[in-house]
Design an enzyme around this catalytic site. Structure first.
Site, short mmCIF file in Angstrom:
data_model
loop_
_atom_site.label_atom_id
_atom_site.label_comp_id
_atom_site.label_asym_id
_atom_site.label_seq_id
_atom_site.Cartn_x
_atom_site.Cartn_y
_atom_site.Cartn_z
N ARG A 1 -44.19 7.59 12.96
CA ARG A 1 -43.47 6.56 13.73
C ARG A 1 -44.46 5.79 14.60
O ARG A 1 -45.51 6.31 15.00
CB ARG A 1 -42.42 7.22 14.63
CG ARG A 1 -41.28 7.84 13.84
CD ARG A 1 -40.16 8.25 14.75
NE ARG A 1 -40.56 9.18 15.79
CZ ARG A 1 -39.95 9.31 16.96
NH1 ARG A 1 -38.92 8.55 17.25
NH2 ARG A 1 -40.36 10.19 17.84
N ARG B 1 -40.28 17.29 23.78
CA ARG B 1 -41.15 18.47 23.86
C ARG B 1 -40.39 19.58 24.58
O ARG B 1 -39.67 19.30 25.53
CB ARG B 1 -42.41 18.18 24.69
CG ARG B 1 -43.35 17.17 24.10
CD ARG B 1 -44.16 17.74 22.94
NE ARG B 1 -45.03 16.72 22.40
CZ ARG B 1 -44.65 15.80 21.50
NH1 ARG B 1 -43.42 15.81 21.03
NH2 ARG B 1 -45.48 14.89 21.06
N LYS C 1 -44.70 22.34 13.28
CA LYS C 1 -44.27 21.21 12.45
C LYS C 1 -44.70 21.40 10.99
O LYS C 1 -45.89 21.43 10.67
CB LYS C 1 -44.88 19.93 13.03
CG LYS C 1 -44.28 18.66 12.51
CD LYS C 1 -44.40 17.58 13.57
CE LYS C 1 -44.53 16.20 13.01
NZ LYS C 1 -44.64 15.18 14.06
P1 ATP Z 1 -43.07 13.44 18.29
O1 ATP Z 1 -43.34 14.85 17.81
O2 ATP Z 1 -43.87 13.05 19.44
O3 ATP Z 1 -41.62 13.16 18.33
P2 ATP Z 1 -43.08 12.40 15.87
O4 ATP Z 1 -42.87 13.77 15.35
O5 ATP Z 1 -41.96 11.47 15.83
O6 ATP Z 1 -43.64 12.49 17.27
P3 ATP Z 1 -44.28 11.22 13.74
O7 ATP Z 1 -44.54 9.82 13.95
O8 ATP Z 1 -43.10 11.66 12.94
O9 ATP Z 1 -44.29 11.84 15.14
O10 ATP Z 1 -45.52 11.94 13.09
C1 ATP Z 1 -46.84 11.65 13.52
C2 ATP Z 1 -47.35 12.74 14.45
O11 ATP Z 1 -47.25 14.01 13.80
C3 ATP Z 1 -48.82 12.56 14.73
O12 ATP Z 1 -48.96 11.83 15.93
C4 ATP Z 1 -49.35 14.00 14.86
O13 ATP Z 1 -49.16 14.50 16.16
C5 ATP Z 1 -48.45 14.79 13.97
N1 ATP Z 1 -48.98 15.01 12.60
C6 ATP Z 1 -49.73 14.21 11.83
N2 ATP Z 1 -49.96 14.73 10.62
C7 ATP Z 1 -49.31 15.92 10.62
C8 ATP Z 1 -49.17 16.95 9.64
N3 ATP Z 1 -49.68 16.86 8.42
N4 ATP Z 1 -48.45 18.03 10.00
C9 ATP Z 1 -47.89 18.15 11.21
N5 ATP Z 1 -48.00 17.21 12.17
C10 ATP Z 1 -48.70 16.11 11.87
#
Ligand code: ATP
Length: 266
Positions: free
Chosen positions: A62, A262, A126
Site C-alpha cells: 500500500r 500495531r 506476517k
Molecule cells: P501495515 O502493516 O503498516 O498496515 P501494510 O501491512 O498495509 O502496512 P503493505 O503495504 O500491505 O503494508 O505491505 C508492505 C509492508 O509489508 C512493507 O512496508 C514491509 O514492512 C512489509 N513487507 C514487505 N515485504 C514483505 C514480505 N515478503 N513479508 C512480510 N512483510 C513484508
C-alpha cells in the site's frame, strides 16, 4: 508449475478464468493494470485472469511501499476480476480476500489470523500481504486487480531488510504450488461472486472470527504517528475497525485509508 496444472486443481469454479504463469516480472498487479488500460502490450483482458510470477522483482504494497521477495521464495500472483458494481462497493474487498486466503489455507492445515485491514498472520508474523488496485477499461468495465504475496522461504537478509517479523508457509502446505494456487483461485472465484451478490455482509462474521487482535489494545498509526489507541473489537458491516477508546462510551469506527495497526506493547 504450469497454467494447465493450476487450472486442473482449480476445477469448475474457475472455469471462465484465464491462467498465465511467467518466470519473472516486476509486479503482477502492474502488468494486469496495464492490460486493463489497454496500454503496453495491448493484450486487453476480457475474462478474469490469474497471473502468477515465479519471481517478482518490484512487488508493491500500500501507499508505494514495497513487497519484498527473493526469487522463487514466495507465491506471487494477481487475479484481475471484472465487477458489475460501482467503485464504492469494493471498499471492503481486501477483507473478503483475507477471509478467502485464511479459509483456503485452513484446508491445507495452516491456521492464520487477519490483521486489519489487509494482512495475513501466521503465529503473529506476517505471512501474506494483499494489495487491491482498481481500474476502468476503455469499455468502462470496472476491474479489481487482487495482488497476493505469500512467503514460502524468506531469506534472513531480506527478513532483516523488512525489519518486522515475517512467517513462511509451512512446507507441508507449500509442497505442490500448483495445487495451492488452484485451490486459492477456486476459493477466490467463488468468494468474488459472493462478494458481488451479497457484498461484505457475507464476510463480516467470518473476518471477525479470524481477527488477530480481537479484544486487544492496539495503536492506529498514520506514518508512524499514533492517531488512536484502544481495544480492537472487530469490523463493522462496511469493514471499518471498531475501536473502544478510553474517551467514549461507544466505539469509534476507523476507515482503512492509509493507516496502520500495531499491537500496543506495554
Ligand atoms: P501495515 O502493516 O503498516 O498496515 P501494510 O501491512 O498495509 O502496512 P503493505 O503495504 O500491505 O503494508 O505491505 C508492505 C509492508 O509489508 C512493507 O512496508 C514491509 O514492512 C512489509 N513487507 C514487505 N515485504 C514483505 C514480505 N515478503 N513479508 C512480510 N512483510 C513484508
Amino acid at each position: 508449475m504450469s497454467a494447465a496444472r493450476i487450472a486442473a486443481f482449480a476445477g469448475h469454479h474457475a472455469e471462465q478464468c484465464r491462467i498465465e504463469v511467467v518466470a519473472e516480472t516486476g509486479s503482477t498487479n502492474a502488468d494486469l493494470l496495464a492490460r486493463i488500460a489497454g496500454g503496453v502490450d495491448s493484450r486487453t483482458l476480457n475474462a478474469p485472469t490469474l497471473l502468477v510470477a515465479l519471481t517478482q522483482t518490484a512487488g508493491r504494497g500500500r501507499a508505494g511501499r514495497a513487497w519484498l521477495t527473493a526469487p522463487s521464495a514466495a507465491l506471487t500472483f494477481s487475479l484481475a476480476w471484472p465487477f458489475a458494481a460501482p467503485l464504492q462497493a469494493l471498499v471492503g474487498l481486501p477483507l473478503a480476500v483475507g477471509v478467502t486466503i485464511a479459509e483456503i489455507l485452513a484446508d491445507f492445515g495452516v491456521e492464520v489470523q487477519l490483521k486489519w485491514p489487509n494482512d495475513v498472520l501466521h503465529k503473529g508474523r506476517k505471512l501474506a500481504g494483499i494489495l487491491i488496485e482498481t481500474a476502468t477499461a476503455p469499455d468502462q468495465q470496472l476491474w479489481a486487480v487482487i495482488g497476493i504475496g505469500i512467503n514460502l522461504a524468506m531469506p534472513e537478509q531480506l527478513q532483516e531488510q523488512i525489519g518486522r517479523p515475517t512467517a513462511n508457509l509451512p512446507v507441508t502446505a507449500a509442497q505442490d504450488r500448483a495445487l495451492l494456487l488452484g485451490a486459492l483461485l477456486s476459493g477466490l472465484a467463488q468468494n468474488m461472486r459472493q462478494f458481488e451478490s451479497e457484498g461484505l455482509a457475507a464476510f463480516v462474521e467470518r473476518w471477525n472470527r479470524l481477527h488477530a487482535f480481537a479484544g486487544q489494545q492496539v495503536l492506529i498509526l498514520d506514518q508512524g504517528k499514533t492517531l488512536h489507541e484502544g481495544r480492537a473489537l472487530g469490523i463493522d458491516q462496511i469493514g471499518r475497525l471498531l475501536l473502544q477508546t478510553d474517551a467514549g462510551n461507544s466505539p469509534i469506527a476507523i476507515m482503512a485509508g492509509d493507516i496502520s495497526l500495531r499491537p500496543k506493547e506495554d
